[in-house]
Design an enzyme around this catalytic site. Structure first.
Site, short mmCIF file in Angstrom:
data_model
loop_
_atom_site.label_atom_id
_atom_site.label_comp_id
_atom_site.label_asym_id
_atom_site.label_seq_id
_atom_site.Cartn_x
_atom_site.Cartn_y
_atom_site.Cartn_z
N CYS A 2 0.84 -1.19 0.00
CA CYS A 2 0.00 0.00 0.00
C CYS A 2 0.88 1.25 0.00
O CYS A 2 1.84 1.36 0.76
CB CYS A 2 -0.95 0.08 1.18
SG CYS A 2 -2.18 -1.21 1.20
N ARG A 27 4.16 -0.57 -4.57
CA ARG A 27 3.80 -1.05 -3.23
C ARG A 27 2.45 -1.78 -3.20
O ARG A 27 2.07 -2.35 -2.20
CB ARG A 27 3.73 0.14 -2.26
CG ARG A 27 5.01 0.91 -2.16
CD ARG A 27 4.83 2.08 -1.24
NE ARG A 27 4.74 1.64 0.13
CZ ARG A 27 5.76 1.50 0.95
NH1 ARG A 27 6.97 1.78 0.54
NH2 ARG A 27 5.59 1.09 2.18
N TRP A 74 -2.73 -2.70 -1.75
CA TRP A 74 -2.44 -4.14 -1.83
C TRP A 74 -3.40 -4.76 -0.83
O TRP A 74 -3.29 -4.57 0.37
CB TRP A 74 -0.99 -4.42 -1.45
CG TRP A 74 -0.63 -5.86 -1.62
CD1 TRP A 74 -0.22 -6.48 -2.76
CD2 TRP A 74 -0.61 -6.88 -0.60
NE1 TRP A 74 0.02 -7.81 -2.53
CE2 TRP A 74 -0.20 -8.09 -1.21
CE3 TRP A 74 -0.90 -6.89 0.76
CZ2 TRP A 74 -0.08 -9.28 -0.51
CZ3 TRP A 74 -0.77 -8.07 1.46
CH2 TRP A 74 -0.36 -9.25 0.83
N ASN A 100 -2.32 2.33 5.62
CA ASN A 100 -1.42 1.24 5.25
C ASN A 100 -1.12 0.46 6.52
O ASN A 100 -0.72 1.05 7.52
CB ASN A 100 -0.13 1.82 4.65
CG ASN A 100 0.93 0.75 4.40
OD1 ASN A 100 0.61 -0.43 4.28
ND2 ASN A 100 2.18 1.18 4.33
N GLY A 101 -1.33 -0.86 6.49
CA GLY A 101 -1.07 -1.68 7.68
C GLY A 101 -2.24 -2.61 7.91
O GLY A 101 -3.09 -2.80 7.04
N GLU A 493 16.76 -19.16 -5.74
CA GLU A 493 16.41 -17.84 -6.25
C GLU A 493 15.83 -17.94 -7.67
O GLU A 493 14.85 -17.27 -8.00
CB GLU A 493 17.65 -16.93 -6.20
CG GLU A 493 17.51 -15.55 -6.77
CD GLU A 493 16.42 -14.70 -6.13
OE1 GLU A 493 15.82 -15.12 -5.13
OE2 GLU A 493 16.14 -13.63 -6.67
N LYS A 497 12.12 -16.67 -8.76
CA LYS A 497 11.89 -15.69 -9.84
C LYS A 497 10.84 -16.22 -10.82
O LYS A 497 9.95 -15.50 -11.24
CB LYS A 497 13.17 -15.40 -10.63
CG LYS A 497 14.25 -14.58 -9.99
CD LYS A 497 13.92 -13.13 -9.78
CE LYS A 497 13.22 -12.91 -8.49
NZ LYS A 497 13.96 -12.50 -7.35
N GLU A 500 7.23 -16.30 -9.17
CA GLU A 500 6.54 -15.06 -8.86
C GLU A 500 6.11 -14.27 -10.08
O GLU A 500 5.10 -13.57 -10.02
CB GLU A 500 7.36 -14.19 -7.90
CG GLU A 500 8.64 -13.65 -8.47
CD GLU A 500 9.42 -12.82 -7.47
OE1 GLU A 500 8.81 -12.11 -6.67
OE2 GLU A 500 10.66 -12.89 -7.50
N HIS A 516 16.26 -38.12 -2.86
CA HIS A 516 15.54 -38.32 -1.60
C HIS A 516 14.06 -37.93 -1.73
O HIS A 516 13.40 -37.72 -0.72
CB HIS A 516 16.20 -37.51 -0.47
CG HIS A 516 17.63 -37.92 -0.27
ND1 HIS A 516 17.99 -39.14 0.26
CD2 HIS A 516 18.79 -37.28 -0.57
CE1 HIS A 516 19.30 -39.22 0.29
NE2 HIS A 516 19.81 -38.11 -0.21
N LYS A 615 5.86 -4.81 -3.76
CA LYS A 615 7.30 -4.70 -3.58
C LYS A 615 7.71 -4.66 -2.13
O LYS A 615 8.69 -5.27 -1.74
CB LYS A 615 7.77 -3.44 -4.31
CG LYS A 615 9.27 -3.23 -4.30
CD LYS A 615 9.93 -4.12 -5.30
CE LYS A 615 11.45 -4.04 -5.25
NZ LYS A 615 12.04 -5.27 -5.78
#
Ligand code: F6R
Length: 620
Positions: A2, A27, A74, A100-101, A493, A497, A500, A516, A615
């Protein structure tokens, strides 16, 4: 998570708000909205969708006025729709806010307010704050002979905040007090920009650039009462405090797309310069070690450190895993990388001389901040490896190291990862040279690091081959990413990538762990990306690769130039320059970033703004 913006001054608020929201959109991009004070009314424009859609709406129905607030969302509570978009009104429209929160006790607040007759129009936690504020405001007016002034508003805000559990960055307008903006913060970042007879509020300093370079970072439990030419800051417990004005750099990197189609691609290509910036001024050649200006600890204190805990989330955690390997290898200091979301509630034994590093691009990740605070509370030296200057984590840490990577806008982190790994390599060199690492070994690491920017440039030449591979495999729905030692974090990583930004299921594993369990996943439709540059256990990784081939799994190899054998084994090979093992993540991660980028494009995904993500993750 947000983005919040506010403006009060002499210019038309609408354009400043929209421009600010555009810069804050990374955001959150589920919905966007603004309210502008217009002839004693609060004019609302809000909409599900991205900021350009809001801009379109505002172009059709403009709002004039020099005081306003805005928000890009968001979603946490309530689905993505017009109603749940911010700003939200309280009471009968006398109060309006952006938030925001997360308000953890919003259901009990909502129940109590509904009993008092307040009608809820959204599913958000934020609307409970708006109504509570309206209720407290009416209480204040009752006590104050109905005088609507800044004092009644401030008292109402303080009474409201006392009842909230959770986190908030709030910007509030009261319809009957048309020349004042109120701001409060616990846990969600807010920065106030001071202009010439005008003030700005934003979730980060980005939207202030070009307007002012004088800022005040609001700390937790602080409130601000802002008019065009006055700024008052009040601490919840201690009363009025002097604003601490800081100057921000206007040219801290370039946040424009330039000739690139997407921020992610731009940021992948910026990596050679970002690494150069992370290294600049940080070598002491004579002593074959690294230099840091901001650790704020004496050599004696640093020498006593007997354990290092790195804490982070997501990509930053993967960089931390590389850091763990580096610090144990070069400095022989027992090191562990902990998920911040776990560490904040775990209670692992930590010796008196354990040092903590919070690794974070944004410096605002809620879990990383909470883990850092928990360690600080226990008295450990707690430092930050951070990109965003002035962010909450950077400010609260006892000291730290900035990445200097410039703004990272693409939601998928790329240049921050390689910059974090660069800084962690410097850190391993630094701690190593205080302990067991010899002078020649220190010199070798310095030379190795200095060669990286040029080697990254060379690595980027694999782009055409990566495109070809992406086209060949873009329709597959499961991928495995495999590597060993320094390339195991790279495999993790690479898988993150791909997941997402292309929404393809991908798993990262240490290559030898396949047998395994995960080997059962291998079939002709499940490609395995093997990160297999030259290293001490190269033949072992090749055996793992052959095990996959024997089960008809397609193999894409990331290998060193000159490795001809791999071409006989793998279906496709992306070649990268050969570097010493401990430097390989800086190189081998690049083709994986490009691969996920191209696969996402081929699947028509929004590369810079993947669904469901944002982000800066400022909620728990
Ligand atoms: C993935 C990604 C996230 C972040 C994570 C931590 O590409 O960007 O996994 O790495 O949310 O963010 P920071 O580093 O800002 O604390």
């Amino acid at each position: 998570m947000c983005g919040i913006i506010g403006y009060i001054g002499h210019q038309e608020a609408q354009n400043i708000l929209l421009d600010g929201l555009h810069r804050l959109e990374y955001r959150g991009y589920d919905s966007a909205g603004i309210v502008v004070m217009h002839e004693g009314e609060l004019a609302l424009r809000k909409k599900a969708g991205r900021v350009p859609e809001l801009s379109q709406l505002v172009a059709e129905r403009p709002v004039t006025g020099t005081l306003g607030i805005g928000h890009t969302r968001w979603a946490t509570h309530g689905e993505v729709n017009d109603a749940n978009s911010h700003p939200h009104f309280g009471g009968e429209g006398e109060v309006c806010l952006v938030h925001n929160g997360v308000i953890e006790n919003y259901t009990s607040l909502r129940d109590a307010l509904q009993e008092k007759g307040y009608e809820f129009k959204t599913e958000t936690d934020s609307e409970a704050v708006a109504h509570l504020l309206a209720y407290e405001y009416r209480e204040q007016l009752g006590k104050n002979g109905s005088v609507a002034d800044a004092t009644s508003c401030l008292n109402a805000l303080q009474a409201t905040l006392k009842q909230l559990k959770g986190t908030y960055g709030l910007v509030v307008l009261f319809r009957d007090v048309p020349n004042t903006m109120f701001v409060a913060r616990v846990g969600s970042p807010l920065v106030i920009g001071i202009g010439n007879k005008e003030h700005f509020v934003a979730s980060d300093a980005g939207p202030l650039l070009g307007h002012t370079d004088e800022v005040v970072y609001l700390s937790d439990n602080e409130l601000a009462v802002i008019t065009a030419d006055d700024l008052k800051i009040v601490h919840r417990d201690t009363g009025a405090i002097d604003p601490k004005v800081q100057i921000i750099e206007q040219s801290d990197g370039n946040a424009d797309l330039g000739d690139y189609e997407h921020y992610m691609l731009k940021e992948i290509y910026e990596q050679p310069r970002a690494v150069e910036n992370a290294l600049r001024g940080r070598f002491n050649d004579d002593e074959a070690t690294a230099v840091f200006g901001g650790l704020n600890m004496t050599a004696q204190q640093l020498r006593r450190i007997d354990r290092i805990v790195l804490t982070a989330c997501g990509t930053s955690w993967h960089a931390g895993l590389v850091g763990e390997y580096l610090l144990e290898e070069f400095a022989r200091v027992p090191t562990e990388v902990e998920y911040a979301s776990e560490l904040r509630y775990r209670n692992p034994p930590m010796s008196e001389n354990t040092m903590i590093f919070a690794i974070t691009q944004s410096g605002e990740t809620a879990d990383t901040l909470a883990a850092m605070r928990e360690c600080k509370r226990k008295g450990h030296p707690t430092l930050a490896i951070c990109n965003v200057v002035g962010s909450t984590i950077a400010r609260e840490a006892d000291g730290g190291i900035y990445l200097h990577a410039g703004p990272e806008i693409g939601v998928a982190s790329t240049k921050a990862f390689t910059s974090q790994v660069t800084v962690l390599t410097l850190l391993a060199l630094f701690f190593g040279r205080m302990r067991h690492l010899s002078y020649p070994a220190g010199k070798r690491i310095i030379r190795g690091l200095q060669s990286i920017p040029e080697l990254m440039e060379q690595t980027l030449k694999c782009h055409e081959m990566v495109k070809y591979v992406a086209e060949k495999y873009s329709e597959k729905n499961n991928f495995l990413y495999l590597g060993r030692l320094y390339n195991f974090p790279v495999a993790l990583e690479g898988a993150l990538k791909l997941k997402e930004i292309s929404y393809i299921h991908a798993e990262g594993y240490p290559a030898a762990e396949m047998k395994h369990g995960p080997l059962a996943l291998v079939d002709k439709n499940t490609p395995s990306v093997f990160v297999v540059p030259k290293c001490g256990i190269y033949p072992k990784v090749i055996s793992n690769l052959e095990e996959v081939k024997a089960r008809k799994g397609p193999v894409i190899a990331i290998a060193c130039h000159g490795d001809e054998k791999i071409a006989e084994l793998a279906d496709d090979v992306i070649y990268v320059p050969d570097v010493e093992e401990y430097l390989q993540p800086l190189i081998t991660s690049i083709p994986l970033q490009l691969l996920s980028y191209h696969i996402a494009l081929l699947r028509n995904c929004n590369v810079d703004r993947p669904r469901n993500l944002a982000k800066s993750v400022t909620v728990e």
